[in-house]
Scaffold this active site. Structure first.
Site: not given
Ligand code: NDP
Length: 679
Positions: A258, A297
Site C-alpha cells: 500500500e 495515504c
C-alpha cells in the site's frame, strides 16, 4: 531531557538500541527525543521463534479462540489509551489525530474480532465457497479450504499511523493464525513500541505471536521463505526496491503493498454552489487536507470541479482553510500539528514546489504563516497549501507528485467523462470520492473509474450525517488500490485475513470432505441415534447425525385448507387447468410453504428441551412440485455446529424433502439455537 531508548522485542527478549542507533527528533520542538535500532539484530532467531513457537501456538487455536484473543487485546489497549495519546503528541499529531490513529486502530481490532466470531467457523479450517459437484453421482466432490500459512508475517509500516497502521495488519494476521514481526517506521516507532509493550504485558498473546523491530530490519527479508508474507505501507520507491529483490521474487513471497496515491475528489456537476453538497465538499476537502497535517495515504490530493465552480470552490476552501490554526498539538485549540520530521517537511516543500511549476498557489505561504505555541523554525510545521491548475490535461506533476502533507490542487473539468479521465490519471489510487446527489453521476463514475481505485466514496445530503469521511479506511471495506497505489488490498473483513492463509482445492469423497471441513456434505455417512436429535444437547449432537421421518400423504383438502387459512390462493394451487398451462407444473400442486410446514410438523419433537429457537432457513430450493395424493419424506442431518455464547450454539441442519419416488422435492439449511444443558 533523557533520550528514550526504543527497544526491539526479539525472540522473547527486549533488546536495547545500540549507541549508533537512528536518532529520532520531536516533530514539534525538533529536539532529539529517542534512539532506535541495533546493528546486531538476530533476524534468524526472530524468524525461527515466530515460525516454530508463535505459529504453532496460534495454529492450535480456532478462529473463534483467536477472535476472542483479539477482542481482549483491543479491550486491554483501550485501558491504556491515555498513555498512547500522551506519547503521540511528539509525532506532531493533535488529539483529533490520535483518535484516528489510536481509537481507530483499536476499533479495527474489535471489528476483526467480531467478524472472526460471526463469519468464520469455530474451527481451524476456513471454507471458501460451496461444495463443487465434480461427478454425476456425487461420490467425488470439491471444496476450497484455507489454512494458515506456516511462516511469519513481516509488517513494514509507515510513520503516519504508528498504531492504526500496525493494528489493521496485526488483527487479520492473528485471526488467520500467523505470527507477526512488526517493523514500524523509525520516525514514530516509539509510539508503536509502547503499544507492543502494552499488548505483550497483557499476557493475552501466546508466546512468539508478536515481535518488534525498532530501527532497521537488517537482512530479515533475505531470510524469508514461501510461507512468509510481507505487508508494506510507505513510499512507492521503497516498495519497488523491496518487492523486486531477487530473493523475494524467486521464492514468490507474498508482498502486499500500500503506497503513494494521488487520490481525487470530484464535485458532481449537480453539486453547484448553494446546494448542501457544495458545502459538504468544502468541508470534506478541508478535513482531508488538514487532518494529520495531510499525512494520510488517503488524503485528497486532486480536487476536480466543474469549470464554472472553480472560483466558488477556491473561495470556499480559502475561507475554511483560514480557520485552521497551526501549532503545538498539545494545545487543544490547535487544528493542525506538525509533519512528522524535518526531513518530511523538506520533502513536502520540494514536492509542493514541483506542483507549483504547473499550478498557482492560491492559499498558504510556507514562508509566512502563524505557528502557535511552538517555534516554526524548529518544528516541522507547514501551512495548508492550496494550488489551482487551470490546465489539468497538459499538466503532469499534479497527477504524479505526492506531496505528503497538507497540499491539494483544484482543477476544472468540462463534463463528467472529462472528470473521470482526469481522476484516472492518478494511475491507480486508494480512493476517489464524488460528492453528488445524482445517481446517474455516481453510476457513471463507478463504471468509468472503479477499475482505477480501491475505494469509491459517494456522499451527499442523505448520507452526510453518518458518513465516515473520504479518508477513513474501514475494517469492513478493502483498503488498497491498483497501479501506483501498490496493487495490494488490506482489511475488507475476512478478505484481509486471506492474505495470511493458503487457499487449497480439496477433491475427494463426501466422507473425506466432511472429515477435513468439519461440515457434513450430502452423500457422507449418516449417523443414527436412538433419541430424537431435538432431545440432545448441543455438545451431544454429532456431525452427520440424521433423523428420518415420513411418509406423509398430501391431500387436496390439505392444499385447499392451507390456501384458505393463509390467503395464498395463487392459481397453481387452486386451478388445475391454469396450472397445467404453466410449464413448471403438471397441474394443481401443493404450496411450497405447506410442504415446509408439514416437514416441520414431521420432524419436530414438541417437548421443552435443548432446542431454544428456530432462527432461520438458508439456501431454500424447491426442486419438484408435489400434487395431491403424493407423499413426502423428510431427512434432517446435523451439518455444522457453531458455539455462540456460554449458554447455546447454532446448529445448522441439512434438510431434504423427497417424494414417494425418492426424488428431491425441496432442500434447505435449518438453523436452530441449541442449549448446552438439558432443559
Ligand atoms: P518509506 O517508504 O521510506 O518507509 C516506509 C517503511 O519502510 C518504513 O517503516 C521504513 O523504515 C521502511 N523501510 C525503508 N527502507 C527499507 C529497507 N531498505 N528495508 C526495510 N524497510 C525499509 O517511506 P517514509 O515513511 O519515509 O515516507 C516517505 C514517503 O512515502 C512520504 O513522503 C509519502 O510520499 C510516502 N508514504 C505514503 C504512505 C501511504 O500510505 N500511501 C504512507 C507513508 C508514506 P524506516 O522508517 O526505519 O526507514
Amino acid at each position: 531531557m533523557s533520550i528514550q531508548n526504543v527497544k526491539s522485542f526479539v525472540a522473547g527478549r527486549w533488546i536495547d538500541a545500540d549507541t549508533n542507533a537512528r536518532a529520532i527528533h520531536s516533530a514539534v520542538s525538533g529536539d532529539l527525543i529517542a534512539r532506535a535500532g541495533t546493528d546486531n539484530l538476530d533476524t534468524q532467531a526472530m524468524l525461527d521463534h515466530a515460525r516454530t513457537v508463535g505459529g504453532a501456538n496460534l495454529r492450535a487455536l480456532t478462529f473463534h479462540d483467536r477472535a476472542k484473543m483479539i477482542k481482549a487485546l483491543a479491550a486491554h489497549l483501550s485501558l491504556h489509551k491515555q498513555r498512547l495519546y500522551d506519547i503521540s503528541f511528539a509525532t506532531g499529531a493533535t488529539q483529533k489525530d490520535h483518535y484516528i490513529d489510536i481509537d481507530g486502530g483499536i476499533g479495527t481490532m474489535f471489528v476483526f474480532a467480531s467478524k472472526g466470531r460471526r463469519e468464520m467457523p469455530d474451527a481451524q479450517v476456513y471454507l471458501d465457497g460451496e461444495v463443487e459437484q465434480l461427478s454425476r453421482n456425487g461420490t467425488f466432490l470439491g471444496q476450497h479450504i484455507c489454512t494458515p500459512l506456516q511462516g511469519v508475517a513481516v509488517h513494514i509500516n509507515a510513520f503516519n499511523f504508528p498504531i492504526w497502521g500496525m493494528l489493521e495488519k496485526l488483527a487479520p494476521t492473528l485471526l488467520a493464525g500467523v505470527p507477526a514481526i512488526v517493523k514500524p517506521a523509525t520516525a514514530s516507532c516509539y509510539v508503536a513500541e509502547l503499544a507492543v509493550q502494552i499488548m505483550l504485558e497483557s499476557g493475552i498473546l501466546p508466546e512468539g505471536a508478536l515481535q518488534l523491530v525498532s530501527g532497521g530490519l537488517g537482512d530479515m527479508l533475505t531470510r524469508l521463505g514461501n510461507q512468509d508474507v510481507v505487508g508494506f505501507t510507505g513510499s512507492a520507491s521503497t516498495a519497488f526496491k523491496l518487492r523486486s529483490d531477487p530473493h523475494i521474487l524467486r521464492n514468490s513471497i507474498r508482498f502486499v503493498a500500500e503506497q503513494d496515491s494521488l487520490n481525487a475528489s470530484i464535485l458532481g456537476p449537480d453539486a453547484v454552489s448553494g446546494t448542501p453538497e457544495f458545502d459538504l465538499f468544502i468541508k470534506e476537502v478541508t478535513k482531508e487536507m488538514t487532518t494529520k497535517a495531510g499525512q494520510k495515504c488517503t488524503a485528497v490530493r486532486r480536487v476536480f470541479v466543474p469549470q464554472n465552480q472553480q472560483e466558488a470552490v477556491i473561495e470556499g476552501l480559502r475561507a475554511s482553510l483560514a480557520k485552521i490554526t497551526i501549532g503545538n498539538p498539545t494545545d487543544g485549540s490547535i487544528r493542525m500539528g506538525a509533519l512528522v520530521s524535518a526531513g518530511q517537511k523538506r520533502d513536502v516543500l520540494q514536492k509542493a514546489a514541483m506542483i507549483g511549476q504547473e499550478a498557482e498557489r492560491v492559499f498558504g505561504d510556507p514562508d509566512n504563516f502563524d505557528v502557535i505555541g511552538a517555534d516554526a523554525d524548529k518544528g516541522a510545521f507547514v501551512p495548508p497549501m492550496l494550488f489551482h491548475c487551470s490546465t489539468p490535461d497538459t499538466a503532469q506533476n499534479v497527477h504524479d507528485v505526492e506531496a505528503f502533507g497538507p497540499v491539494s490542487t483544484v482543477m476544472p473539468y468540462d463534463d463528467l467523462d472529462h472528470a473521470i479521465a482526469l481522476t484516472n490519471r492518478g494511475q491507480g489510487s486508494l480512493v476517489a470520492s464524488v460528492i453528488t446527489h445524482d445517481g446517474d453521476v455516481a453510476r457513471k463514475v463507478a463504471m468509468g473509474a472503479g477499475a482505477f481505485h480501491g475505494r469509491l466514496y459517494f456522499n451527499n445530503r442523505d448520507s452526510m450525517k453518518e458518513s465516515t469521511g473520504h479518508g477513513s479506511p474501514l475494517p469492513h471495506m478493502v483498503h488498497g488500490g491498483p497501479g501506483r497505489a501498490g496493487g495490494g488490498e488490506e482489511m475488507g473483513g475476512v478478505r484481509g485475513v486471506m492474505h495470511y492463509m493458503q487457499r487449497t482445492a480439496i477433491q475427494g469423497s463426501p466422507d473425506i470432505l466432511t472429515s477435513i471441513s468439519g461440515k457434513w456434505v450430502p452423500g457422507a455417512t449418516e449417523i443414527t441415534h436412538d433419541d430424537h436429535p431435538f432431545t440432545r444437547i448441543f455438545h451431544e449432537l454429532v456431525i452427520g447425525e440424521t433423523h428420518k421421518v415420513g411418509p406423509r400423504v398430501v391431500t387436496s383438502d390439505d392444499i385447499a385448507h392451507f390456501a384458505e387459512f393463509t390467503g395464498d390462493t395463487f392459481y397453481a394451487h387452486m386451478d388445475d387447468a391454469a396450472a397445467k398451462r404453466n410449464p413448471f407444473f403438471p397441474g394443481r400442486v401443493a404450496h411450497g410453504y405447506l410442504l415446509l410446514s408439514f416437514a416441520a410438523g414431521m420432524f419436530v419433537q414438541p417437548d421443552e428441551g435443548p432446542v431454544l429457537a428456530n432462527t432461520g432457513l438458508d439456501n431454500l430450493r424447491f426442486m419438484k412440485p408435489v400434487e395431491a395424493g403424493e407423499s413426502i419424506n423428510v431427512r434432517l442431518t446435523v451439518k455444522h455446529k457453531t458455539p455462540r455464547n456460554d449458554e447455546y450454539g447454532e446448529v445448522r441442519w441439512h434438510v431434504t424433502l423427497t417424494n414417494q419416488a425418492a426424488e428431491l422435492v425441496a432442500e434447505y439449511d435449518l438453523l436452530t439455537m441449541n442449549a448446552y444443558d438439558a432443559r
